[in-house]
Design a protein around this motif. Structure first.
Motif, PDB file in Angstrom:
ATOM      1  N   ASP A  53      -5.754  72.638  28.272  1.00 29.64           N
ATOM      2  CA  ASP A  53      -5.280  72.988  29.723  1.00 29.64           C
ATOM      3  C   ASP A  53      -4.949  74.341  30.078  1.00 29.64           C
ATOM      4  OD1 ASP A  53      -2.974  73.039  28.656  1.00 29.64           O
ATOM      5  OD2 ASP A  53      -2.031  71.455  29.917  1.00 29.64           O
ATOM      6  N   GLY A  54      -5.101  75.181  29.034  1.00 28.65           N
ATOM      7  CA  GLY A  54      -4.733  76.635  28.891  1.00 28.65           C
ATOM      8  C   GLY A  54      -3.405  76.943  28.632  1.00 28.65           C
ATOM      9  N   THR A  55      -2.785  75.903  28.305  1.00 26.45           N
ATOM     10  CA  THR A  55      -1.282  76.030  27.842  1.00 26.45           C
ATOM     11  C   THR A  55      -1.341  76.714  26.614  1.00 26.45           C
ATOM     12  OG1 THR A  55      -0.330  74.211  29.006  1.00 26.45           O
ATOM     13  CG2 THR A  55       0.835  74.895  27.070  1.00 26.45           C
ATOM     14  N   VAL A  56      -0.612  77.803  26.289  1.00 25.90           N
ATOM     15  CA  VAL A  56      -0.328  78.332  24.910  1.00 25.90           C
ATOM     16  C   VAL A  56       1.100  78.287  24.541  1.00 25.90           C
ATOM     17  CG1 VAL A  56      -0.708  80.426  23.681  1.00 25.90           C
ATOM     18  CG2 VAL A  56      -2.387  79.966  25.454  1.00 25.90           C
ATOM     19  N   ALA A  57       1.400  78.021  23.170  1.00 24.79           N
ATOM     20  CA  ALA A  57       2.597  78.016  22.571  1.00 24.79           C
ATOM     21  C   ALA A  57       2.623  78.812  21.489  1.00 24.79           C
ATOM     22  CB  ALA A  57       2.779  76.389  22.381  1.00 24.79           C
ATOM     23  N   ARG A  58       3.817  79.840  21.401  1.00 23.38           N
ATOM     24  CA  ARG A  58       4.085  80.399  20.230  1.00 23.38           C
ATOM     25  C   ARG A  58       5.058  79.468  19.359  1.00 23.38           C
ATOM     26  NH1 ARG A  58       2.367  85.684  19.328  1.00 23.38           N
ATOM     27  NH2 ARG A  58       4.087  86.032  17.972  1.00 23.38           N
ATOM     28  N   ARG A  69       7.825  65.357   3.038  1.00 22.70           N
ATOM     29  CA  ARG A  69       6.801  65.469   4.207  1.00 22.70           C
ATOM     30  C   ARG A  69       7.496  65.909   5.539  1.00 22.70           C
ATOM     31  NH1 ARG A  69       4.395  60.711   1.270  1.00 22.70           N
ATOM     32  NH2 ARG A  69       2.775  61.673  -0.347  1.00 22.70           N
ATOM     33  N   ARG A  70       8.243  66.790   5.821  1.00 24.32           N
ATOM     34  CA  ARG A  70       8.714  67.205   7.079  1.00 24.32           C
ATOM     35  C   ARG A  70       8.439  68.536   7.486  1.00 24.32           C
ATOM     36  NH1 ARG A  70      14.064  68.454   8.658  1.00 24.32           N
ATOM     37  NH2 ARG A  70      14.492  67.834  10.711  1.00 24.32           N
ATOM     38  N   LEU A  71       8.062  68.703   8.621  1.00 26.33           N
ATOM     39  CA  LEU A  71       7.959  69.919   9.127  1.00 26.33           C
ATOM     40  C   LEU A  71       8.740  70.395  10.344  1.00 26.33           C
ATOM     41  CD1 LEU A  71       5.930  72.668   9.657  1.00 26.33           C
ATOM     42  CD2 LEU A  71       4.608  71.174  11.353  1.00 26.33           C
ATOM     43  N   VAL A  72       9.550  71.565  10.494  1.00 23.07           N
ATOM     44  CA  VAL A  72      10.359  71.700  11.575  1.00 23.07           C
ATOM     45  C   VAL A  72       9.798  73.187  12.052  1.00 23.07           C
ATOM     46  CG1 VAL A  72      12.807  72.143  12.543  1.00 23.07           C
ATOM     47  CG2 VAL A  72      12.392  70.589  10.394  1.00 23.07           C
ATOM     48  N   TYR A  73       9.731  73.181  13.566  1.00 28.83           N
ATOM     49  CA  TYR A  73       9.048  74.252  14.085  1.00 28.83           C
ATOM     50  C   TYR A  73       9.956  74.331  15.554  1.00 28.83           C
ATOM     51  CZ  TYR A  73       6.230  71.276  16.760  1.00 28.83           C
ATOM     52  OH  TYR A  73       5.803  70.111  17.834  1.00 28.83           O
ATOM     53  N   SER A  74       9.778  75.500  16.191  1.00 25.87           N
ATOM     54  CA  SER A  74      10.676  75.973  17.429  1.00 25.87           C
ATOM     55  C   SER A  74       9.633  76.411  18.246  1.00 25.87           C
ATOM     56  CB  SER A  74      11.732  76.575  17.104  1.00 25.87           C
ATOM     57  OG  SER A  74      12.282  76.912  18.380  1.00 25.87           O
ATOM     58  N   VAL A  75       9.271  76.035  19.623  1.00 25.49           N
ATOM     59  CA  VAL A  75       8.408  76.707  20.535  1.00 25.49           C
ATOM     60  C   VAL A  75       9.341  77.681  20.932  1.00 25.49           C
ATOM     61  CG1 VAL A  75       7.558  76.929  22.915  1.00 25.49           C
ATOM     62  CG2 VAL A  75       7.313  74.762  21.402  1.00 25.49           C
ATOM     63  N   ILE A  76       8.733  79.167  20.913  1.00 26.00           N
ATOM     64  CA  ILE A  76       9.365  80.496  21.146  1.00 26.00           C
ATOM     65  C   ILE A  76       8.898  81.215  22.271  1.00 26.00           C
ATOM     66  CG2 ILE A  76      10.730  80.609  18.845  1.00 26.00           C
ATOM     67  CD1 ILE A  76       8.317  82.582  18.055  1.00 26.00           C
ATOM     68  N   GLY A  77       7.720  80.847  22.793  1.00 28.06           N
ATOM     69  CA  GLY A  77       7.457  81.549  23.932  1.00 28.06           C
ATOM     70  C   GLY A  77       5.679  81.243  24.149  1.00 28.06           C
ATOM     71  N   ASP A  78       5.175  82.155  24.927  1.00 31.44           N
ATOM     72  CA  ASP A  78       4.009  82.540  25.494  1.00 31.44           C
ATOM     73  C   ASP A  78       4.000  81.687  26.960  1.00 31.44           C
ATOM     74  OD1 ASP A  78       1.136  82.925  25.767  1.00 31.44           O
ATOM     75  OD2 ASP A  78       1.045  83.299  23.573  1.00 31.44           O
ATOM     76  N   THR A  79       2.711  80.771  27.230  1.00 24.93           N
ATOM     77  CA  THR A  79       3.078  80.210  28.622  1.00 24.93           C
ATOM     78  C   THR A  79       3.934  79.037  28.738  1.00 24.93           C
ATOM     79  OG1 THR A  79       1.048  78.641  28.084  1.00 24.93           O
ATOM     80  CG2 THR A  79       0.450  80.920  29.151  1.00 24.93           C
ATOM     81  N   MET A  80       4.364  78.641  27.377  1.00 27.75           N
ATOM     82  CA  MET A  80       5.310  77.394  27.286  1.00 27.75           C
ATOM     83  C   MET A  80       6.732  78.090  26.823  1.00 27.75           C
ATOM     84  SD  MET A  80       5.289  74.272  25.052  1.00 27.75           S
ATOM     85  CE  MET A  80       3.549  73.673  25.537  1.00 27.75           C
ATOM     86  N   GLN A  81       7.525  78.033  27.914  1.00 28.15           N
ATOM     87  CA  GLN A  81       8.825  78.664  27.700  1.00 28.15           C
ATOM     88  C   GLN A  81      10.062  78.091  27.859  1.00 28.15           C
ATOM     89  OE1 GLN A  81       8.937  82.847  29.295  1.00 28.15           O
ATOM     90  NE2 GLN A  81       6.848  83.275  28.695  1.00 28.15           N
ATOM     91  N   PRO A  82      10.368  76.888  26.856  1.00 27.56           N
ATOM     92  CA  PRO A  82      11.720  76.235  27.194  1.00 27.56           C
ATOM     93  C   PRO A  82      12.880  77.279  26.816  1.00 27.56           C
ATOM     94  CG  PRO A  82      10.462  75.737  25.055  1.00 27.56           C
ATOM     95  CD  PRO A  82       9.573  76.416  25.740  1.00 27.56           C
TER      96      PRO A  82
END
Length: 139
Positions: A53-58, A69-82
């Protein structure tokens, strides 16, 4: 802060499910082909994920634990900016070669919960179908 938690059971071995989730660079494309159009490392611990849909997340890698078997991450920017985001994905054995997949997002602002939950549901349905189809070929 709001939390979105989703769980599914996948008819595939936990090691096979983890092989996708634990691949920080390429996992998103393998997890939801078509929904995710690209995933690549921008830095050693930052990936850029592009959606149809064009959304980009860093996304920054916070932790990768092979044993649990656990992965932890954080959205830190681009077009998605919480203003804040912390997410975890974990694969656990569900018996008889099946897996339970748990995906949790803690996010601000709270109004992101509804669209994020919908996107997670959509991604999980694709993931389940993709992995189970691949597993059928291996049997």
């Amino acid at each position: 802060m709001a939390t979105v938690q989703k769980e599914i059971t996948i008819d595939a071995d936990p090691a096979d499910v983890w092989a996708i989730i634990g691949d920080f660079a390429n996992g998103p494309v393998q997890m939801a082909p078509g929904l995710v159009t690209d995933s690549r490392l921008a830095e050693a611990d930052v990936r850029v994920v592009a959606f149809a849909d064009g959304t980009v997340a860093r996304e920054r890698l916070i932790a990768l634990d092979e044993e649990t078997r656990r992965l932890v991450y954080s959205v830190i920017g681009d077009t998605m900016q919480p203003t804040h985001d912390n997410a975890s994905m974990q694969v656990v054995s569900h018996g008889d070669g099946r897996s339970r997949f748990v995906w949790i997002h803690d996010v601000q602002p709270d109004d992101l919960v509804i669209p994020m939950g919908a996107a997670m549901d959509h991604g999980l349905s694709i993931f389940k179908q993709t992995v189970e189809s691949s597993s059928e070929h291996l049997r």
